[in-house]
Design a protein around this motif. Structure first.
Motif, short mmCIF file in Angstrom:
data_model
loop_
_atom_site.label_atom_id
_atom_site.label_comp_id
_atom_site.label_asym_id
_atom_site.label_seq_id
_atom_site.Cartn_x
_atom_site.Cartn_y
_atom_site.Cartn_z
N SER B 235 0.84 -1.18 0.00
CA SER B 235 0.00 0.00 0.00
C SER B 235 0.88 1.25 0.00
O SER B 235 1.91 1.26 0.67
N GLY B 236 0.51 2.25 -0.76
CA GLY B 236 1.28 3.49 -0.76
C GLY B 236 1.16 4.22 -2.08
O GLY B 236 0.32 3.86 -2.92
N ALA B 237 2.00 5.24 -2.27
CA ALA B 237 2.00 5.97 -3.54
C ALA B 237 2.39 4.99 -4.65
O ALA B 237 3.17 4.06 -4.40
N THR B 238 1.85 5.21 -5.83
CA THR B 238 2.07 4.25 -6.92
C THR B 238 3.57 4.04 -7.15
O THR B 238 4.03 2.90 -7.32
N ALA B 239 4.34 5.11 -7.15
CA ALA B 239 5.78 5.01 -7.39
C ALA B 239 6.46 4.19 -6.28
O ALA B 239 7.36 3.39 -6.54
N GLU B 240 5.98 4.36 -5.05
CA GLU B 240 6.57 3.61 -3.92
C GLU B 240 6.31 2.12 -4.07
O GLU B 240 7.19 1.29 -3.85
N VAL B 241 5.08 1.80 -4.42
CA VAL B 241 4.71 0.39 -4.54
C VAL B 241 5.47 -0.26 -5.71
O VAL B 241 5.88 -1.42 -5.63
N ARG B 242 5.66 0.53 -6.79
CA ARG B 242 6.42 0.00 -7.93
C ARG B 242 7.86 -0.31 -7.49
O ARG B 242 8.45 -1.29 -7.91
N GLY B 243 8.40 0.53 -6.61
CA GLY B 243 9.74 0.33 -6.06
C GLY B 243 10.78 0.30 -7.15
O GLY B 243 10.77 1.09 -8.09
N GLY B 244 11.65 -0.66 -7.05
CA GLY B 244 12.74 -0.74 -8.01
C GLY B 244 12.40 -1.50 -9.27
O GLY B 244 13.28 -1.72 -10.12
N PHE B 245 11.16 -1.93 -9.39
CA PHE B 245 10.77 -2.73 -10.55
C PHE B 245 10.53 -1.84 -11.77
O PHE B 245 10.32 -0.63 -11.64
N LYS B 246 10.55 -2.51 -12.94
CA LYS B 246 10.38 -1.79 -14.20
C LYS B 246 9.01 -1.11 -14.26
O LYS B 246 8.86 0.02 -14.67
N ASP B 247 8.01 -1.87 -13.85
CA ASP B 247 6.66 -1.31 -13.83
C ASP B 247 5.86 -1.97 -12.69
O ASP B 247 6.36 -2.86 -12.00
N LEU B 248 4.64 -1.50 -12.56
CA LEU B 248 3.78 -1.98 -11.47
C LEU B 248 3.47 -3.47 -11.61
O LEU B 248 3.29 -4.17 -10.62
N GLU B 249 3.41 -3.93 -12.85
CA GLU B 249 3.09 -5.35 -13.08
C GLU B 249 4.16 -6.26 -12.48
O GLU B 249 3.84 -7.26 -11.82
N ASP B 250 5.44 -5.91 -12.70
CA ASP B 250 6.53 -6.71 -12.14
C ASP B 250 6.48 -6.68 -10.61
O ASP B 250 6.67 -7.70 -9.95
N SER B 251 6.23 -5.48 -10.11
CA SER B 251 6.16 -5.33 -8.65
C SER B 251 5.02 -6.19 -8.10
O SER B 251 5.16 -6.91 -7.11
N PHE B 252 3.89 -6.12 -8.81
CA PHE B 252 2.68 -6.86 -8.42
C PHE B 252 2.97 -8.37 -8.41
O PHE B 252 2.67 -9.08 -7.45
N LEU B 253 3.59 -8.85 -9.47
CA LEU B 253 3.89 -10.28 -9.58
C LEU B 253 4.83 -10.73 -8.47
O LEU B 253 4.68 -11.81 -7.90
N SER B 254 5.75 -9.86 -8.15
CA SER B 254 6.71 -10.17 -7.09
C SER B 254 6.00 -10.26 -5.74
O SER B 254 6.21 -11.21 -4.97
N LEU B 255 5.11 -9.28 -5.51
CA LEU B 255 4.40 -9.24 -4.22
C LEU B 255 3.43 -10.42 -4.07
O LEU B 255 3.37 -11.07 -3.03
N VAL B 256 2.69 -10.66 -5.15
CA VAL B 256 1.71 -11.75 -5.12
C VAL B 256 2.43 -13.10 -5.00
O VAL B 256 2.01 -13.99 -4.26
N GLY B 257 3.54 -13.21 -5.69
CA GLY B 257 4.33 -14.44 -5.62
C GLY B 257 4.85 -14.66 -4.21
O GLY B 257 4.78 -15.76 -3.66
N ALA B 258 5.32 -13.58 -3.60
CA ALA B 258 5.86 -13.67 -2.24
C ALA B 258 4.77 -14.03 -1.23
O ALA B 258 5.00 -14.75 -0.26
N ALA B 259 3.56 -13.50 -1.52
CA ALA B 259 2.44 -13.77 -0.60
C ALA B 259 1.87 -15.17 -0.80
O ALA B 259 1.04 -15.63 -0.01
N GLY B 260 2.30 -15.85 -1.80
CA GLY B 260 1.81 -17.22 -2.07
C GLY B 260 0.54 -17.18 -2.82
O GLY B 260 -0.30 -18.07 -2.65
#
Lengths: 375, 260
Positions: B235-260
């Motif tokens: 949760s947070g500003a879009t740029a924060e959630v994207r973090g160091g990833f190329k885009d939000l999709e990569d960040s999302f996949l990483s988070l969802v993958g980590a969450a199982g």
């Protein structure tokens, strides 16, 4: 505008633009006169139709005149028994000792021709006996030792008409109260889920009970209009159609009219609540129809049965049974031109209670979360 | 309630800027539907004058969360406040302040576009004189004049979606929720929806955008919350959630993958 009025106005607009509802009402208005017209045509044809009598031997003098007067056409045949199977309606063989009659009871025309023949024969016998007695100087009235003078206390035509109306009118009233508003009820309930408008409707700040009242009022209005239109068309048709050459008195007394309108209002309100509740339970219009069919038979069938039992004299407890009580009340009002206050009160309370319970059932169903989750 | 209720009246209730009070406050929300524990302690805040993205894969609990916010469902635990009004205590006040647009464009086919909008305007409690004015304004704003008098059954999908939007905003709600609004629409109609969301944000509305189309979310949302299996995973500003990833999709996949 009051939210109930807003919902009512919108539902009426949708109903009046819905071909299904309009066709159902239109058919009801046309169907009853059409059926009555066909019945009248059949009755007239039956009354005036001539039947063929195939005969062998010598027809007694005078009998041929009676045959002719009652629409029995004499036709000489070689073998009356064989001819009566198909060629003619009945076969007669006149012998010195009497008449042999041949007819096939499985043929309707043969049955009707036989009835006429028996009538002709009894008249002929009576005339012959009277003539023989007169010849011997005996008064023929000796054959009728207890003459009866009939003095009807009401018009026999009106009584026959009332009897007919007390059978037909409750049946049409109940059927149309149910079916006339059914399409509108299902459209206003199951249709909201099917069209996926329900969620938006429930998102408005209007209490769901008010939404439901608006819908039920609209369905009741259509249901009532359909029932009264069908009854009006039936009464108009009856006053213009001749049955078997006879006239029909299609007039309802003021008592019968008031009871009919009151029963129609109660039935329309009860059925509307019931069918809206049913529609709320259904996921689609089609599923709602599937639920409604058994309900129709459950409600209409017991009510219809009573119409076939002319001497059924129910006690007050029978007037507690919803729908059934409306039939009894209408039968009393039309056939006897009178309704007991007790019966009227019990019927009214029973039907109002039915409508109220159905409304609460609909409200309960309309406010459950599963309604949205399942949709 | 943690705040005093605002006045009814659409724009009067909104305030701009990321530091404004939350228009929608969701706190430890729990909801079970049948045997399915759909929401497991969801919390977030959406502010006025922003587009807030509620992201997650299908079945994550996005629609259930929105339905609880707009009072269609009752939470089993936790709370929701819309402009200070609790959904349990004041559901009708909440409904007055929320407009919802979903992917399922349910409108009344035998009514005209205008009649559809007027019906909801009247049910929203607008005064008789105001209904006409608001309906005209919404038709004008969404450029619907050419088909406003046509029966809804004869409209295209894009036109129907406009009617659905008009119906949701005719009472000028300060909170707008879009639940996968573009999933059944073509490119042009989808673009109009996105533009409308940006315009609403500009007018100071709190816009909650629920979607699994992360490209849209990245372009539109000021802040996002990603939920997965009924829990908030970021949760947070879009740029924060994207973090160091190329885009939000990569960040999302990483988070969802980590969450199982």
């Amino acid at each position: 505008m009051n939210p109930i009025a807003v919902v009512f106005k919108k539902e009426m607009l949708e109903i009046l633009r819905d071909r299904r509802t309009l066709i159902a009402i239109g058919l009801a208005v046309i169907a009853t006169p059409a059926v009555l017209f066909i019945i009248s045509q059949v009755a007239t044809k039956t009354a005036t139709q001539a039947y063929t009598v195939g005969y062998a031997g010598d027809v007694p003098t005078g009998l041929d005149i009676l045959f002719d007067a009652t629409g029995l056409k004499l036709e000489k045949v070689d073998a009356p028994a064989e001819a009566a199977k198909q060629q003619v309606d009945i076969g007669l063989v006149f012998t010195a000792s009497g008449v042999d009659e041949y007819y096939d009871p499985s043929r309707q025309t043969a049955q009707l021709a036989d009835v006429r023949f028996q009538t002709v024969l009894s008249r002929y016998d009576a005339a012959k006996v009277a003539a023989a007695l007169q010849q011997k100087g005996v008064d023929p009235s000796i054959l009728n030792p207890l003459p009866v003078s009939v003095h009807p206390l009401s018009s026999p035509t009106q009584a026959a008409s009332n009897s007919f109306l007390s059978f037909f009118l409750p049946y049409i009233l109940i059927t149309m109260s149910f079916t006339g508003g059914l399409s509108a009820a299902l459209d206003a309930s199951a249709g909201e889920r099917e069209r996926k408008t329900l969620e938006s409707l429930l998102l408005t700040p209007v209490p769901r009970s008010q939404v439901l009242v608006g819908k039920i009022l609209a369905v009741s209005t259509i249901s009532l209009a359909a029932a009264l239109a069908a009854i009006a068309s039936m009464l108009i048709a009856l006053s213009r159609i001749q049955f078997g050459g006879g006239t029909f008195s299609a007039q309802l007394s003021p008592v019968a009219t008031i009871v009919m309108v009151w029963a129609a209002i109660l039935l329309a309100a009860s059925f509307s609540s019931l069918t809206v509740a049913l529609g709320t339970l259904a996921r689609s219009f089609r599923q709602g129809q599937a639920y409604a069919t058994p309900l129709y038979f459950i409600t209409i069938f017991p009510a219809s049965i009573v119409l076939f039992i002319p001497d059924f004299n129910p006690n007050i407890a029978y007037y507690l049974i919803p729908i059934f009580n409306a039939v009894l009340l209408l039968r009393d009002a039309i056939a006897h031109n009178a309704v007991g206050w007790e019966q009227l009160a019990v019927t009214s309370v029973s039907l109002i209670l039915t409508g109220t319970l159905s409304f609460y059932a609909a409200l309960k169903l309309f406010t459950r979360e599963a309604l949205l989750v399942r949709s | 309630m943690t705040e005093s209720p605002h006045e009814v009246g659409g724009f009067a209730e909104t305030s701009r800027g990321p530091l404004s009070k939350p228009a929608v406050k969701v706190d430890r929300l729990e909801k079970t539907l049948g045997s399915n524990h759909v929401l497991r302690g969801i919390s977030f805040e959406a502010r006025s004058g922003e587009i807030f993205g509620l992201l997650g894969p299908n079945g994550a609990g996005k629609t259930t969360t929105l339905r609880v916010i707009c009072t269609l469902l009752t939470p089993d635990a936790g709370s929701v406040e819309v402009l200070g009004y609790g959904t349990r205590v004041s559901p009708q006040e909440v409904r007055r302040r929320v407009g919802v647009v979903t992917a399922e464009i349910g409108i009344y086919p035998r009514l005209t576009a205008r009649e559809n909008i007027s019906y909801f305007a009247e049910l929203s409690g607008l005064m008789d004189g105001e209904v006409h004015r608001r309906v005209d304004a919404v038709i004008d704003r969404l450029d619907m004049s050419s088909f406003a008098q046509q029966r809804a059954e004869s409209l295209s999908s894009g036109q129907k979606q406009k009617v659905a939007i008009a119906r949701a905003i005719v009472h000028d709600p300060p909170v707008l929720m879009f639940d996968e609004p573009t999933s059944n629409l073509d490119v042009l109609a989808s673009r109009e929806i996105r533009e409308f969301m940006l315009e609403s944000k500009g007018r100071g509305k709190s816009v909650i955008f629920s979607t699994h189309v992360l490209h849209d979310a990245e372009r539109l949302c000021d802040r996002v919350t990603i939920i997965h299996q009924g829990r908030v995973v970021a949760s947070g500003a879009t740029a924060e959630v994207r973090g160091g990833f190329k885009d939000l999709e990569d960040s999302f996949l990483s988070l969802v993958g980590a969450a199982g």
